[in-house]
Design an enzyme around this catalytic site. Structure first.
Site, PDB file in Angstrom:
ATOM      1  CG  ASN A   1      -0.315   0.083   2.514  1.00 28.18           C
ATOM      2  OD1 ASN A   1       0.858   0.440   2.620  1.00 28.18           O
ATOM      3  ND2 ASN A   1      -1.038  -0.226   3.578  1.00 28.18           N
TER       4      ASN A   1
ATOM      5  N   GLY B   1      -6.041   2.406  -2.064  1.00 27.86           N
ATOM      6  CA  GLY B   1      -7.361   2.602  -1.453  1.00 27.86           C
ATOM      7  C   GLY B   1      -8.393   2.981  -2.498  1.00 27.86           C
TER       8      GLY B   1
ATOM      9  N   GLY C   1      -7.651   2.992  -6.249  1.00 27.82           N
ATOM     10  CA  GLY C   1      -7.402   1.774  -7.023  1.00 27.82           C
ATOM     11  C   GLY C   1      -5.981   1.268  -6.878  1.00 27.82           C
TER      12      GLY C   1
ATOM     13  N   GLY D   1      -6.739  -4.927   1.602  1.00 28.66           N
ATOM     14  CA  GLY D   1      -5.499  -5.341   0.929  1.00 28.66           C
ATOM     15  C   GLY D   1      -5.443  -6.859   0.803  1.00 28.66           C
ATOM     16  CG  ASP D   2      -5.351  -9.162   4.226  1.00 25.63           C
ATOM     17  OD1 ASP D   2      -4.175  -8.887   3.910  1.00 25.63           O
ATOM     18  OD2 ASP D   2      -5.791  -9.068   5.382  1.00 25.63           O
TER      19      ASP D   2
ATOM     20  CB  SER E   1     -15.497  -8.657   4.613  1.00 27.21           C
ATOM     21  OG  SER E   1     -14.122  -8.634   4.281  1.00 27.21           O
TER      22      SER E   1
END
Ligand code: RIB
Length: 310
Positions: free
Chosen positions: A185, A223, A226, A253-254, A293
């Site tokens: 990131n 984020g 993109g 991120g996962d 999620s």
């Protein structure tokens, strides 16, 4: 037919607290909501990849306790095969996750427990599995020496290698050179390159530094902006995909990494695989929790169909 995805990493129990703000040192504040659920970056990525249709094997260490039972149940439900040693003398780790109510953003402390003892010997014991994979993925929540050995075995066997360099750390150049794909990131990209990343063009500059360190391709996750993909031939910005109102960004991120790995294992080209990863992440942020999620393959395909490439 898709190949196997071997993921080395950590499972922890996520203890997530939603509150208006984080407490200051010495202060106690009232939170609004608490949730206990399965987490750990590697395990979340394994669940994301399996729910997206991948055949996933997860390499790790656990204790022998209630949180270990949570891990085994999570993987069984997602269809992840566990390549795991359980250590009765250690414990399964946990993470403290503070979620800021207004933004859904988070701050995390993780104690990896037994997974903090994953050794080079453990990785050697999984050599056959790693060599049989189409894609090998790791992060930096377990010891770096174990990650490096996994990447090195995979690279020597011609397996595609993905390093998600999280949490941020100084990474030896020898290790970066083993990576076909690195997926930091903004802050992790800055940690690797020294380039502060606030924009897509900063991400491109950071990607250039990663390529100069021997990485095959850099995918900087940004984020809501993109992902910036850059290899030696191609530089592409992949916009984020919006599936609904953002509830919680923890684990986004996962979700991206798991989706990216699943798509690569199916033989998709890296930019299409990154787009697939963006769809997985775009759905995960509309839901609470990390592993819980992660979307199904049908949900990902529907979001991709609703967002055609123009
Ligand atoms: O990336 C999110 C994950 O980071 C959480 O599940 C938490 O366990 C930490 O490892």
């Amino acid at each position: 037919m898709a190949g196997i995805i071997a993921i080395l990493g950590v499972f922890v129990a996520d203890t997530a607290y939603r509150a208006e703000r984080a407490p200051r040192m010495g202060e106690t504040i009232l939170g609004n909501k608490f949730a206990l659920g399965p987490g750990g970056k590697g395990s979340n990525q394994a669940v994301a990849a399996a729910r997206a249709g991948g055949e996933v094997h997860f390499i790790s260490r656990l204790g022998q306790d209630d949180f270990a039972d949570m891990a085994l149940k999570t993987w069984a439900e997602a269809g992840v095969t566990a390549a795991v040693t359980q250590d009765p003398d250690s414990f399964t780790g946990a993470a403290y996750i503070f979620i800021e109510e207004a933004s859904g953003d988070n701050a995390i402390i993780i104690c990896p427990g037994a997974a903090g003892d994953i050794s080079v010997t453990d990785i050697e014991a999984r050599r056959d599995l790693i060599e049989s994979a189409a894609v090998f993925v790791t992060q930096l929540e377990q010891p770096m020496a174990a990650a490096e050995r996994g990447l090195s075995i995979a690279r020597a066997a011609g397996v595609k290698t993905i390093l998600n360099p999280a949490p941020a750390a100084e990474i030896p150049a020898t290790m970066l050179a083993l990576c076909d794909f690195v997926t930091p990131n903004e802050s992790e990209a800055e940690g690797i390159t020294g380039v502060a990343v606030h924009s897509i063009s900063d991400a491109e500059n950071a990607a250039d530094v990663m390529l100069s360190k021997g990485v095959g391709a850099a995918l900087v996750t940004l984020g809501e902006q993109g992902v910036l993909f850059k290899d030696r031939e191609n530089c592409t910005h992949i916009p984020a995909m919006v599936a609904g109102p953002v509830l919680e960004t923890t684990g986004a991120g996962d979700a991206f990494n798991g989706g990216f790995a699943a798509a690569l294992a199916e033989g998709k080209d890296p930019v299409s695989a990154a787009r697939f990863g963006c769809a997985v992440a775009g759905i995960s942020v509309t839901r609470a929790g990390t592993a819980p999620s992660m979307p199904t393959r049908d949900e990902v395909d529907a979001l991709l169909a609703a967002n055609p490439i123009i």
